[in-house]
Design an enzyme around this catalytic site. Structure first.
Site, PDB file in Angstrom:
ATOM      1  N   SER A 147      40.775  42.833  54.929  1.00  0.00           N
ATOM      2  CA  SER A 147      39.046  43.216  54.346  1.00  0.00           C
ATOM      3  C   SER A 147      38.613  44.027  55.434  1.00  0.00           C
ATOM      4  CB  SER A 147      39.007  41.525  54.358  1.00  0.00           C
ATOM      5  OG  SER A 147      37.512  41.680  54.071  1.00  0.00           O
ATOM      6  N   TYR A 160      37.638  33.076  57.398  1.00  0.00           N
ATOM      7  CA  TYR A 160      38.967  33.797  56.782  1.00  0.00           C
ATOM      8  C   TYR A 160      38.724  35.315  57.248  1.00  0.00           C
ATOM      9  CZ  TYR A 160      38.688  37.283  52.419  1.00  0.00           C
ATOM     10  OH  TYR A 160      39.278  38.172  52.147  1.00  0.00           O
TER      11      TYR A 160
HETATM   12  N1  LIG Z   1      38.239  39.660  46.526  1.00  0.00           N
HETATM   13  C1  LIG Z   1      37.424  40.344  47.132  1.00  0.00           C
HETATM   14  O1  LIG Z   1      36.155  40.559  47.846  1.00  0.00           O
HETATM   15  C2  LIG Z   1      38.385  40.568  48.886  1.00  0.00           C
HETATM   16  C3  LIG Z   1      37.930  42.139  49.343  1.00  0.00           C
HETATM   17  C4  LIG Z   1      38.612  41.992  49.971  1.00  0.00           C
HETATM   18  C5  LIG Z   1      40.243  41.540  50.509  1.00  0.00           C
HETATM   19  N2  LIG Z   1      41.097  40.366  48.813  1.00  0.00           N
HETATM   20  C6  LIG Z   1      42.210  40.257  49.592  1.00  0.00           C
HETATM   21  O2  LIG Z   1      42.588  40.360  48.650  1.00  0.00           O
HETATM   22  C7  LIG Z   1      44.262  39.443  48.881  1.00  0.00           C
HETATM   23  C8  LIG Z   1      43.775  39.289  46.596  1.00  0.00           C
HETATM   24  O3  LIG Z   1      42.819  39.046  46.596  1.00  0.00           O
HETATM   25  P1  LIG Z   1      42.051  38.778  45.502  1.00  0.00           P
HETATM   26  O4  LIG Z   1      40.406  39.079  45.081  1.00  0.00           O
HETATM   27  O5  LIG Z   1      42.863  39.220  43.931  1.00  0.00           O
HETATM   28  O6  LIG Z   1      41.628  37.043  44.690  1.00  0.00           O
HETATM   29  P2  LIG Z   1      42.310  36.132  43.359  1.00  0.00           P
HETATM   30  O7  LIG Z   1      41.851  34.603  44.047  1.00  0.00           O
HETATM   31  O8  LIG Z   1      42.112  36.690  42.633  1.00  0.00           O
HETATM   32  O9  LIG Z   1      43.511  36.211  44.355  1.00  0.00           O
HETATM   33  C9  LIG Z   1      44.414  35.408  44.813  1.00  0.00           C
HETATM   34  C10 LIG Z   1      46.578  35.567  44.143  1.00  0.00           C
HETATM   35  O10 LIG Z   1      47.154  34.564  45.397  1.00  0.00           O
HETATM   36  C11 LIG Z   1      47.374  33.715  45.151  1.00  0.00           C
HETATM   37  N3  LIG Z   1      47.704  32.528  46.279  1.00  0.00           N
HETATM   38  C12 LIG Z   1      46.640  32.174  46.770  1.00  0.00           C
HETATM   39  N4  LIG Z   1      47.092  31.352  47.636  1.00  0.00           N
HETATM   40  C13 LIG Z   1      48.377  31.355  47.282  1.00  0.00           C
HETATM   41  C14 LIG Z   1      49.539  31.060  48.134  1.00  0.00           C
HETATM   42  N5  LIG Z   1      49.587  30.251  49.533  1.00  0.00           N
HETATM   43  N6  LIG Z   1      50.975  30.761  47.997  1.00  0.00           N
HETATM   44  C15 LIG Z   1      51.284  32.701  46.651  1.00  0.00           C
HETATM   45  N7  LIG Z   1      50.473  32.955  46.322  1.00  0.00           N
HETATM   46  C16 LIG Z   1      48.856  32.394  46.834  1.00  0.00           C
HETATM   47  C17 LIG Z   1      46.487  32.793  43.982  1.00  0.00           C
HETATM   48  O11 LIG Z   1      47.376  31.950  43.676  1.00  0.00           O
HETATM   49  C18 LIG Z   1      45.668  33.883  43.496  1.00  0.00           C
HETATM   50  O12 LIG Z   1      46.681  34.589  42.584  1.00  0.00           O
HETATM   51  C19 LIG Z   1      43.544  37.991  49.579  1.00  0.00           C
HETATM   52  O13 LIG Z   1      44.225  38.042  50.555  1.00  0.00           O
HETATM   53  C20 LIG Z   1      42.085  38.903  49.735  1.00  0.00           C
HETATM   54  O14 LIG Z   1      41.699  38.190  50.981  1.00  0.00           O
HETATM   55  C21 LIG Z   1      39.663  40.290  48.355  1.00  0.00           C
END
Ligand SMILES: NC(=O)c1ccc[n+]([C@@H]2O[C@H](COP(=O)([O-])OP(=O)(O)OC[C@H]3O[C@@H](n4cnc5c(N)ncnc54)[C@H](O)[C@@H]3O)[C@@H](O)[C@H]2O)c1
Length: 260
Positions: A147, A160
């Site tokens: 991130s 985080y």
């Molecule tokens: N959304 C943002 O703004 C953003 C920005 C930077 C980085 N990220 C990172 O991107 C990645 C994906 O995020 P997203 O936005 O798609 O979020 P999201 O919440 O839509 O998706 C995350 C997915 O991970 C799954 N998950 C959670 N814990 C789990 C576990 N223990 N085992 C298996 N699956 C698990 C959830 O069920 C969900 O489907 C994450 O690592 C997040 O930190 C997101």
């Protein structure tokens, strides 16, 4: 919908967090460009629905339920992928949770442990089990989701932020370690993205006043918008493609200039 001669034809890909915003879009892109994809998520219903929908479009996707923070689950999702498809070429280590927001004096250690468990141990375990399989195949590509909060501080979401800094440290170390085995490891660093996670973070940072947080975050992004899942999927698929064959150990922002 499937493209023959696509960038990922004959490649086996694992995507974790596949049922989420970034995971769904990336799974679809890999499969549409010819890959066979094992879509892994702890939410069994949503990951099965994703895979079933993509199969209806003629794409090759199976759903596997796993908690990435549990070693036995990770060993099993790698094993099942190998049994089903004969190996693994690409791992998108993407599952993550945002945890709570707030002052450090109020940090709940159980929440800190959960964030580190999914975001750091989950990423480490994915690499631990997939690297031997890739080595046996002669190489591979891994992208870990960090991130912009892995590149600089993020007031109020310190657990985080610490977890995403750790993801970059793991990425760099394993990239150095496995480069000689033709396994490339990179991190993708999205800015705030439209979707479930940012809506949750906005509400946790300022309950009842999410718009103020959103406006403040937007003010830090020169391009004046949040990232979209497709922006992230484009970077991830590029990093996993042959066009990126000399990219290793990098942490690539997808952030509209936020960290420029
Ligand atoms: N959304 C943002 O703004 C953003 C920005 C930077 C980085 N990220 C990172 O991107 C990645 C994906 O995020 P997203 O936005 O798609 O979020 P999201 O919440 O839509 O998706 C995350 C997915 O991970 C799954 N998950 C959670 N814990 C789990 C576990 N223990 N085992 C298996 N699956 C698990 C959830 O069920 C969900 O489907 C994450 O690592 C997040 O930190 C997101």
């Amino acid at each position: 919908m499937q493209v023959t001669g696509g960038r990922f034809e004959n490649k086996v890909v694992i995507v974790t967090g596949a049922a989420g915003d970034i995971g769904r879009e990336t799974t679809r892109r890999f499969a549409a460009e010819g890959a066979t994809v094992a879509a892994v998520d702890s939410d069994a219903d949503r990951v099965r629905a994703l895979a079933a929908g993509l199969r209806k479009d003629g794409l090759q996707v199976i759903a596997l339920r796993a908690d990435v923070s549990r070693e036995e689950d990770v060993e099993r999702y790698v094993e099942m992928t190998c049994t089903e498809f004969g190996g693994v070429d690409i791992l998108f280590n993407n599952a993550g949770v945002e945890g709570e927001a707030g002052d450090i004096s109020e940090c709940d250690l159980a929440d800190f442990d959960r964030v580190m468990g999914v975001n750091v141990r989950g990423v480490l375990l994915g690499m631990k089990y997939v690297v031997p399989v890739m080595r046996a195949r002669g190489g591979g590509a891994i992208v870990n989701t960090a991130s912009v909060a892995g590149l600089s501080g993020a007031s109020l979401i310190s657990s985080y932020c610490a977890s995403k800094h750790a993801v970059i440290g793991l990425t760099r170390s394993v990239a150095m370690q496995q480069g000689p085995n033709n396994i490339r490891v990179n991190a993708v660093c999205p800015a705030a993205m439209t979707g479930r996670m940012m809506t949750s973070i906005e509400n946790k940072m300022s309950p009842g006043d999410a718009d103020t947080v959103r406006d403040a975050v937007l003010g830090t992004i020169p391009m004046g918008r949040y990232a979209r899942p497709g922006d992230v999927a484009s970077m991830v698929t590029h990093l996993c493609s042959d066009e990126a064959s000399f990219l290793n150990g990098g942490a690539y922002p997808v952030d509209g200039g936020a960290t420029a």
